[in-house]
Design a protein around this motif. Structure first.
Motif, mmCIF file in Angstrom:
data_model
loop_
_atom_site.group_PDB
_atom_site.id
_atom_site.type_symbol
_atom_site.label_atom_id
_atom_site.label_comp_id
_atom_site.label_asym_id
_atom_site.label_seq_id
_atom_site.Cartn_x
_atom_site.Cartn_y
_atom_site.Cartn_z
ATOM 1 N N THR A 143 168.650 1.045 98.879
ATOM 2 C CA THR A 143 167.530 1.346 98.712
ATOM 3 C C THR A 143 167.767 3.181 98.531
ATOM 4 O O THR A 143 167.011 3.554 97.536
ATOM 5 C CB THR A 143 166.717 1.235 99.831
ATOM 6 N N ILE A 144 168.485 3.930 99.150
ATOM 7 C CA ILE A 144 168.776 5.294 99.113
ATOM 8 C C ILE A 144 169.621 5.717 97.920
ATOM 9 O O ILE A 144 168.919 6.379 97.169
ATOM 10 C CB ILE A 144 169.221 5.903 100.431
ATOM 11 N N MET A 149 168.230 9.243 96.573
ATOM 12 C CA MET A 149 169.445 10.303 96.440
ATOM 13 C C MET A 149 170.590 9.996 95.825
ATOM 14 O O MET A 149 171.220 8.887 95.972
ATOM 15 C CB MET A 149 169.821 10.642 97.891
ATOM 16 N N PRO A 150 170.719 10.811 94.638
ATOM 17 C CA PRO A 150 170.114 11.859 94.431
ATOM 18 C C PRO A 150 169.168 11.963 93.442
ATOM 19 O O PRO A 150 168.551 13.145 93.088
ATOM 20 C CB PRO A 150 171.352 12.701 93.874
ATOM 21 N N ALA A 152 165.390 10.710 92.793
ATOM 22 C CA ALA A 152 164.320 11.262 92.892
ATOM 23 C C ALA A 152 164.064 12.548 93.639
ATOM 24 O O ALA A 152 163.376 13.287 93.676
ATOM 25 C CB ALA A 152 163.497 10.074 93.984
ATOM 26 N N ALA A 153 165.026 12.731 94.816
ATOM 27 C CA ALA A 153 165.449 13.886 95.308
ATOM 28 C C ALA A 153 165.531 15.063 94.528
ATOM 29 O O ALA A 153 164.744 16.174 94.738
ATOM 30 C CB ALA A 153 166.574 13.824 96.230
ATOM 31 N N LEU A 154 166.229 15.092 93.515
ATOM 32 C CA LEU A 154 166.254 16.331 92.467
ATOM 33 C C LEU A 154 164.929 16.416 91.897
ATOM 34 O O LEU A 154 164.428 17.549 91.719
ATOM 35 C CB LEU A 154 167.400 15.804 91.427
ATOM 36 N N VAL A 155 164.130 15.466 91.438
ATOM 37 C CA VAL A 155 162.864 15.539 90.850
ATOM 38 C C VAL A 155 162.009 16.046 91.777
ATOM 39 O O VAL A 155 161.447 17.137 91.369
ATOM 40 C CB VAL A 155 162.566 14.041 90.190
ATOM 41 N N PHE A 156 161.986 15.752 92.939
ATOM 42 C CA PHE A 156 160.761 16.270 93.916
ATOM 43 C C PHE A 156 161.321 17.842 94.335
ATOM 44 O O PHE A 156 160.399 18.652 94.614
ATOM 45 C CB PHE A 156 160.906 15.493 95.053
#
Length: 408
Positions: A143-144, A149-150, A152-156
């Protein structure tokens, strides 16, 4: 609602998208013509730019709607890479700040928001990745990595670096919907939801501007009596909706657009629509959004392909979720957080990305039409009532259809 006719779903999507785009162009012209008189671009400057982007978006929508579906899968990874590059350019000298948010870039005469195109890219890429994982998505590590990661984390990170909390909420909303449909366990959502709420509250408290807006919404600490008057925009929007009545004051006859509502063509354009077209016009727009949601829901429910289902749900959650947040904001159910109304608010990059996103769902709907037509063509034809009656009569009389040879 779930099944419907596969031949009409395509037209539900196309008709509602075109009608909303026309509504948006008319309202952008009405909301901007007054204040734009005397500017270098003239009274029709904003409208002409919006119409140009609408034309580009329609070309993109029809191009995507009729391209081979395999091409969409091939475009998912390049689109995601380009989206991250575009978000990174906001932090370079090409980026600039609007209303406290640094989420715009300007290249020559063109400007836009990379975050709008990143919404579509993240929908396509997340749907493809989750579909390939299959049942493994129920495991935490799948899921992660790499969705959260990475990816959606980069987009956020880039969006929050530009202090655009409203856009980040939209990303989180449709990303959660896609993970839910893919089969992610419910307990992961509880942990992620609690973390997200704590993070949103912390970000709001860290920004004095957001804190005062929330206090103004809740009526705390006399926030409305401050010199900046953080209640002014929302109050003027409610005045516009209230004065519209059932029939409205007439198209182009809004009074609140005369420098009373700041940025009336953007986040608060629905208030101008409600004032000029009344409750009847507002309900018509809501009905068009409901029709668009129904078409997307039909595509997702009829699909047997996981990638199509997850991607369609993501696009539906993005467009309809953003619509809900905007309408809740202008009616006072939520604080002012700067989220435009899809298809209606002024903004070329937002309109283009919305139209292309609908084109993606139209592509899926077109494939379902073709499949339904091919299945209908392979079914054995049923005998008509006349043939069945003839067969029964032949059995009773002992007659057959075979002719006897003629005698000489």
């Amino acid at each position: 609602m779930e099944e419907g006719n596969p031949y009409t779903t395509f037209w539900l999507l196309l008709g509602s998208a075109l009608a909303l785009t026309i509504f948006g162009l008319v309202m952008v012209l009405s909301a901007t013509a007054v204040e734009a008189v005397g500017t270098p671009d003239g009274a029709y400057g904003v409208f002409m730019r919006q119409a140009m982007w609408a034309g580009i978006g329609l070309v993109g929508m029809f191009s995507v709607a009729f391209m081979p579906r395999g091409w969409l899968k091939k475009l998912a990874w390049p689109a995601m890479v380009l989206a991250i590059i575009g978000l990174a350019l906001v932090l370079t000298p090409l980026g600039y700040e609007v209303q406290g948010n640094r989420n715009w870039i300007r290249i020559g005469p063109l400007n836009g928001q990379p975050s709008e195109l990143a919404k579509l890219a993240l929908c396509l890429w997340t749907g493809l990745v989750l579909a390939r994982k299959g049942h493994k998505v129920r495991e935490l590590q799948h899921t992660i990595v790499p969705v959260l990661m990475p990816g959606a984390a980069l987009v956020f990170a880039f969006i929050m670096w530009g202090r655009d909390l409203g856009t980040a909420l939209i990303f989180g909303f449709f990303l959660a919907a896609m993970l839910f449909v893919s089969g992610t366990k419910a307990r992961y959502f509880l942990v992620a939801g609690a973390t997200g709420i704590i993070g949103a509250v912390a970000l709001a408290l860290m920004s004095p501007n957001r804190t005062v807006r929330i206090q103004a919404w809740l009526g705390l600490n006399d926030a409305c009596s401050l010199p900046q008057d953080f209640c002014y925009q929302s109050e003027q929007g409610l005045y516009a909706l209230a004065s519209g009545g059932f029939w409205g004051v007439g198209l182009g006859q809004s009074r609140q657009k005369w420098n009373y509502i700041p940025e009336a063509e953007n986040d608060f354009i629905f208030t101008i629509l409600g004032e000029e077209l009344g409750l009847l016009g507002a309900l018509t727009v809501l009905l068009l959004f409901a029709t668009l949601a129904l078409g997307m829901f039909r595509v997702a429910s009829r699909s047997t392909e996981t990638w199509v289902k997850i991607t369609t749900v993501g696009i539906m959650a993005w467009v309809i979720g953003q619509t809900f947040i905007n309408l809740a904001m202008v009616t006072g159910l939520l604080p002012v957080i700067g989220v435009p109304l899809p298809f209606i608010s002024a903004g070329g990059s937002a309109l283009t990305s919305n139209l292309v996103a609908v084109g993606v769902v139209m592509n899926f709907a077109q494939a379902q039409r073709v499949d339904a037509r091919s299945r209908a063509g392979t079914r054995p034809s049923k005998p008509t009532g006349r043939n069945q009656a003839g067969k029964k009569a032949g059995k009773k009389t002992g007659m057959t259809s075979r002719r006897k040879p003629a005698t000489v």
